[in-house]
Write an enzyme that holds these catalytic residues in place. Sequence first.
Site, PDB file in Angstrom:
ATOM      1  N   ASN A  23       1.206  -1.879  -9.415  1.00 49.21           N
ATOM      2  CA  ASN A  23       2.753  -1.778  -8.724  1.00 49.21           C
ATOM      3  C   ASN A  23       2.188  -2.136  -7.193  1.00 49.21           C
ATOM      4  O   ASN A  23       1.316  -1.620  -6.677  1.00 49.21           O
ATOM      5  CB  ASN A  23       3.047  -0.522  -9.039  1.00 49.21           C
ATOM      6  CG  ASN A  23       2.694   0.379  -7.671  1.00 49.21           C
ATOM      7  OD1 ASN A  23       3.322   0.503  -6.715  1.00 49.21           O
ATOM      8  ND2 ASN A  23       1.845   1.397  -8.128  1.00 49.21           N
ATOM      9  N   PHE A  50       7.134   1.718  -1.151  1.00 42.99           N
ATOM     10  CA  PHE A  50       7.701   2.878  -0.812  1.00 42.99           C
ATOM     11  C   PHE A  50       9.261   2.471  -0.831  1.00 42.99           C
ATOM     12  O   PHE A  50       9.752   2.585   0.315  1.00 42.99           O
ATOM     13  CB  PHE A  50       7.483   3.217   0.861  1.00 42.99           C
ATOM     14  CG  PHE A  50       5.834   3.889   0.733  1.00 42.99           C
ATOM     15  CD1 PHE A  50       5.183   4.215  -0.336  1.00 42.99           C
ATOM     16  CD2 PHE A  50       5.241   4.192   1.965  1.00 42.99           C
ATOM     17  CE1 PHE A  50       3.955   5.146  -0.401  1.00 42.99           C
ATOM     18  CE2 PHE A  50       4.042   4.796   2.026  1.00 42.99           C
ATOM     19  CZ  PHE A  50       3.425   5.291   0.954  1.00 42.99           C
ATOM     20  N   ASN A  89       6.388  14.199  -1.461  1.00 40.50           N
ATOM     21  CA  ASN A  89       5.260  13.208  -1.051  1.00 40.50           C
ATOM     22  C   ASN A  89       5.722  12.698   0.165  1.00 40.50           C
ATOM     23  O   ASN A  89       6.692  12.003   0.081  1.00 40.50           O
ATOM     24  CB  ASN A  89       4.860  12.203  -2.299  1.00 40.50           C
ATOM     25  CG  ASN A  89       3.889  11.308  -1.696  1.00 40.50           C
ATOM     26  OD1 ASN A  89       3.913  10.792  -0.922  1.00 40.50           O
ATOM     27  ND2 ASN A  89       2.913  11.604  -2.549  1.00 40.50           N
ATOM     28  N   ASN A 144       0.667  11.224   2.132  1.00 37.98           N
ATOM     29  CA  ASN A 144       0.178  10.058   1.518  1.00 37.98           C
ATOM     30  C   ASN A 144      -0.291   8.916   2.557  1.00 37.98           C
ATOM     31  O   ASN A 144       0.487   8.494   3.094  1.00 37.98           O
ATOM     32  CB  ASN A 144       1.150   9.593   0.680  1.00 37.98           C
ATOM     33  CG  ASN A 144       1.012   8.249  -0.013  1.00 37.98           C
ATOM     34  OD1 ASN A 144      -0.220   7.728  -0.098  1.00 37.98           O
ATOM     35  ND2 ASN A 144       1.934   7.490  -0.779  1.00 37.98           N
ATOM     36  N   SER A 146      -1.565   5.115  -0.311  1.00 38.84           N
ATOM     37  CA  SER A 146      -0.746   3.751  -0.925  1.00 38.84           C
ATOM     38  C   SER A 146      -1.622   2.390  -0.626  1.00 38.84           C
ATOM     39  O   SER A 146      -1.387   2.260   0.731  1.00 38.84           O
ATOM     40  CB  SER A 146       0.529   3.923  -0.753  1.00 38.84           C
ATOM     41  OG  SER A 146       1.100   2.733  -1.632  1.00 38.84           O
ATOM     42  N   ASN A 163       0.011  -0.253  -0.855  1.00 36.61           N
ATOM     43  CA  ASN A 163       1.148  -1.189  -0.752  1.00 36.61           C
ATOM     44  C   ASN A 163       1.843  -1.253   0.638  1.00 36.61           C
ATOM     45  O   ASN A 163       2.949  -1.818   0.413  1.00 36.61           O
ATOM     46  CB  ASN A 163       2.244  -1.011  -2.120  1.00 36.61           C
ATOM     47  CG  ASN A 163       1.484  -0.951  -3.359  1.00 36.61           C
ATOM     48  OD1 ASN A 163       0.483  -2.279  -3.376  1.00 36.61           O
ATOM     49  ND2 ASN A 163       1.507  -0.220  -4.159  1.00 36.61           N
ATOM     50  N   THR A 164       1.464  -0.327   1.307  1.00 39.39           N
ATOM     51  CA  THR A 164       2.368  -0.628   2.853  1.00 39.39           C
ATOM     52  C   THR A 164       0.905  -0.903   3.738  1.00 39.39           C
ATOM     53  O   THR A 164       0.171  -0.254   3.612  1.00 39.39           O
ATOM     54  CB  THR A 164       2.663   0.921   3.283  1.00 39.39           C
ATOM     55  OG1 THR A 164       3.810   1.218   2.369  1.00 39.39           O
ATOM     56  CG2 THR A 164       2.976   1.011   4.721  1.00 39.39           C
ATOM     57  N   LYS A 186      -3.457  13.327   0.050  1.00 39.98           N
ATOM     58  CA  LYS A 186      -3.407  12.330  -1.282  1.00 39.98           C
ATOM     59  C   LYS A 186      -4.394  11.379  -0.771  1.00 39.98           C
ATOM     60  O   LYS A 186      -4.133  10.377   0.029  1.00 39.98           O
ATOM     61  CB  LYS A 186      -1.975  11.858  -1.862  1.00 39.98           C
ATOM     62  CG  LYS A 186      -2.417  10.891  -3.110  1.00 39.98           C
ATOM     63  CD  LYS A 186      -0.864  10.934  -3.655  1.00 39.98           C
ATOM     64  CE  LYS A 186      -1.272  10.140  -5.123  1.00 39.98           C
ATOM     65  NZ  LYS A 186       0.026   9.935  -6.006  1.00 39.98           N
ATOM     66  N   ASN A 213      -4.732   8.533  -5.729  1.00 44.03           N
ATOM     67  CA  ASN A 213      -3.724   7.260  -5.861  1.00 44.03           C
ATOM     68  C   ASN A 213      -4.190   6.161  -6.494  1.00 44.03           C
ATOM     69  O   ASN A 213      -5.467   6.091  -7.061  1.00 44.03           O
ATOM     70  CB  ASN A 213      -3.536   6.833  -4.054  1.00 44.03           C
ATOM     71  CG  ASN A 213      -2.008   6.490  -4.247  1.00 44.03           C
ATOM     72  OD1 ASN A 213      -1.516   5.849  -5.023  1.00 44.03           O
ATOM     73  ND2 ASN A 213      -1.427   6.991  -3.080  1.00 44.03           N
ATOM     74  N   THR A 214      -3.663   5.015  -6.506  1.00 41.66           N
ATOM     75  CA  THR A 214      -4.024   3.924  -7.055  1.00 41.66           C
ATOM     76  C   THR A 214      -5.164   3.053  -6.699  1.00 41.66           C
ATOM     77  O   THR A 214      -5.515   3.290  -5.576  1.00 41.66           O
ATOM     78  CB  THR A 214      -2.856   3.052  -7.214  1.00 41.66           C
ATOM     79  OG1 THR A 214      -2.169   2.627  -6.112  1.00 41.66           O
ATOM     80  CG2 THR A 214      -1.642   3.413  -8.364  1.00 41.66           C
ATOM     81  N   GLY A 248      -3.542   4.280 -14.409  1.00 47.75           N
ATOM     82  CA  GLY A 248      -3.787   4.097 -15.858  1.00 47.75           C
ATOM     83  C   GLY A 248      -5.103   4.294 -16.518  1.00 47.75           C
ATOM     84  O   GLY A 248      -6.045   4.726 -15.583  1.00 47.75           O
ATOM     85  N   GLY A 287      -4.989   8.198 -14.953  1.00 48.10           N
ATOM     86  CA  GLY A 287      -5.550   7.758 -16.103  1.00 48.10           C
ATOM     87  C   GLY A 287      -5.595   8.771 -17.088  1.00 48.10           C
ATOM     88  O   GLY A 287      -6.085   8.819 -18.148  1.00 48.10           O
TER      89      GLY A 287
HETATM   90  C1  LIG Z   1       4.939   2.420 -10.200  1.00 47.27           C
HETATM   91  C2  LIG Z   1       4.258   3.653  -9.533  1.00 47.27           C
HETATM   92  C3  LIG Z   1       4.745   3.857  -8.289  1.00 47.27           C
HETATM   93  C4  LIG Z   1       3.679   4.702  -7.759  1.00 47.27           C
HETATM   94  N1  LIG Z   1       4.333   5.224  -6.480  1.00 47.27           N
HETATM   95  C5  LIG Z   1       3.581   6.313  -5.756  1.00 47.27           C
HETATM   96  C6  LIG Z   1       4.204   6.614  -4.460  1.00 47.27           C
HETATM   97  O1  LIG Z   1       5.561   6.336  -4.308  1.00 47.27           O
HETATM   98  N2  LIG Z   1       3.585   7.690  -3.871  1.00 47.27           N
HETATM   99  C7  LIG Z   1       2.331   7.993  -4.371  1.00 47.27           C
HETATM  100  O2  LIG Z   1       1.826   8.785  -3.680  1.00 47.27           O
HETATM  101  N3  LIG Z   1       1.924   7.749  -5.447  1.00 47.27           N
HETATM  102  C8  LIG Z   1       2.527   6.732  -6.042  1.00 47.27           C
HETATM  103  N4  LIG Z   1       1.809   6.248  -7.383  1.00 47.27           N
HETATM  104  C9  LIG Z   1       0.577   6.777  -7.894  1.00 47.27           C
HETATM  105  C10 LIG Z   1       0.733   7.773  -8.612  1.00 47.27           C
HETATM  106  O3  LIG Z   1       1.146   8.905  -8.262  1.00 47.27           O
HETATM  107  C11 LIG Z   1      -0.731   8.248  -9.255  1.00 47.27           C
HETATM  108  O4  LIG Z   1      -1.453   8.503  -8.052  1.00 47.27           O
HETATM  109  C12 LIG Z   1      -1.265   7.220 -10.132  1.00 47.27           C
HETATM  110  O5  LIG Z   1      -0.511   6.147 -10.622  1.00 47.27           O
HETATM  111  C13 LIG Z   1      -2.563   7.442 -10.891  1.00 47.27           C
HETATM  112  O6  LIG Z   1      -2.055   8.308 -11.931  1.00 47.27           O
HETATM  113  P1  LIG Z   1      -1.659   7.560 -13.341  1.00 47.27           P
HETATM  114  O7  LIG Z   1      -3.110   6.757 -13.865  1.00 47.27           O
HETATM  115  O8  LIG Z   1      -1.367   8.807 -14.209  1.00 47.27           O
HETATM  116  O9  LIG Z   1      -0.651   6.671 -13.342  1.00 47.27           O
HETATM  117  C14 LIG Z   1       2.695   5.288  -8.058  1.00 47.27           C
HETATM  118  C15 LIG Z   1       2.159   4.877  -9.333  1.00 47.27           C
HETATM  119  C16 LIG Z   1       2.998   3.874 -10.043  1.00 47.27           C
HETATM  120  C17 LIG Z   1       2.582   3.408 -11.431  1.00 47.27           C
END
Ligand SMILES: Cc1cc2nc3c(=O)[nH]c(=O)nc-3n(C[C@H](O)[C@H](O)[C@H](O)COP(=O)(O)O)c2cc1C
Length: 362
Positions: free
Chosen positions: A118, A122, A148, A181, A184, A186-187, A219, A248-249, A269, A298
């Site tokens: 993704n 935000f 968050n 946070n 992320s 993406n910002t 985070k 986070n991702t 994931g 994941g």
């Molecule tokens: C579509 C999407 C949007 C997300 N948006 C946020 C967000 O706004 N803020 C944040 O801290 N993490 C965000 N995350 C990250 C998740 O909170 C999580 O840390 C990450 O996806 C790892 O967990 P998972 O493997 O169970 O998805 C987002 C993840 C996904 C997939």
Amino acid sequence: MNIYPWLVRPWLFRFDPEWLHNTLIQQLHRWREHQGLRQFIHQQCTYNHLALHQQIWGCHFPNPLGLAAGFDKDGLAWDWWADFGFGFAELGTVTPQPQPGNPPPRLFRLSLDQAIINRMGFNNQGVAHLKKRLDTELAKRRIPLGINLGKGKDTPLDQAWRDYVYGFRCLKNYGDYFAINVSSPNTANLRELQAKALLEPILAALQTENDGAKPLLLKISPDLADEAIAALVDLVMTYRLAGVIATNTTTNRPRLKSAQAQEKGGLSGRPLARRSTEVIHFIYQQTQGRLPIVGVGGIFSAADAWEKIAAGACLLQMYTGWVYQGPGVVKAILQGLVERLTALNLGTISEAVGWAHRGRAV
Ligand SMILES: Cc1cc2nc3c(=O)[nH]c(=O)nc-3n(C[C@H](O)[C@H](O)[C@H](O)COP(=O)(O)O)c2cc1C
């Protein structure tokens, strides 16, 4: 029998991911007074067992598995998450002002890898909107709600502390805990806020505003080197934060099979599971188990959840696993955790936290 993976998921995955996500959240919002539906979902999805209850930061968690940030950014469905079996839910990321996020397409399923990329950026309706959403009967709350906090897209990094403090000040009475946070991808440049010189003013300003009232958690990104994580943990201890959310991702792309693997953004994931567990292990070791860790990345099964608990997480969150496994997965994971506890002769989940560090098999 779980019909989700072979009947429901293939049908749902024919739709555009962002459209599907928004439709689900909007429908839950619309049906919030539908007691019949609520009861049905509750019966199907919840699992209560005393061994899973925990008291952390003065809050009661009926089970350790929460909904991760980003799923319900604006709190439109906040009162449903207990019915879906979650032990807590984290709303947001929310920024001071509403913002549209990055241009679509910005959400991609990597089905062959059981992952998501993704680059939402935000997208959210802002702090005032979330406050209004949460300004309903407090008695309706059945699980702890985390909020968050993020910074606005155009806020310069050295002014970011203002955004976090603003968000916190407005929402202080509505969250049971707050996640800062800074991770992320993406910002633009947000992750630079993980550097000491930029993070310190944020933590100092937040704790002055907080004055001990609420648990504040950091985070963090899975893409940090060990030394950087160690430095962050030091700051977390110095500023008496309540815990860390790991992770986070990732912007890494570890051997993926899906065609969309090269899309820009954060990967979540299955491919993230191992790294996020490593980070949990590392923080648990660094702090000798003294810092509450929320493990995320994941989690698809009870085995994944157990690994993170054994590594040192006292709470867990999921996002991508819920999308791939369906709403029944929460109950399955919780049942599986209780089975593990029973097999190891452990009375409560708290006794299992950090199990792998006690020289025991995971
Ligand atoms: C579509 C999407 C949007 C997300 N948006 C946020 C967000 O706004 N803020 C944040 O801290 N993490 C965000 N995350 C990250 C998740 O909170 C999580 O840390 C990450 O996806 C790892 O967990 P998972 O493997 O169970 O998805 C987002 C993840 C996904 C997939």
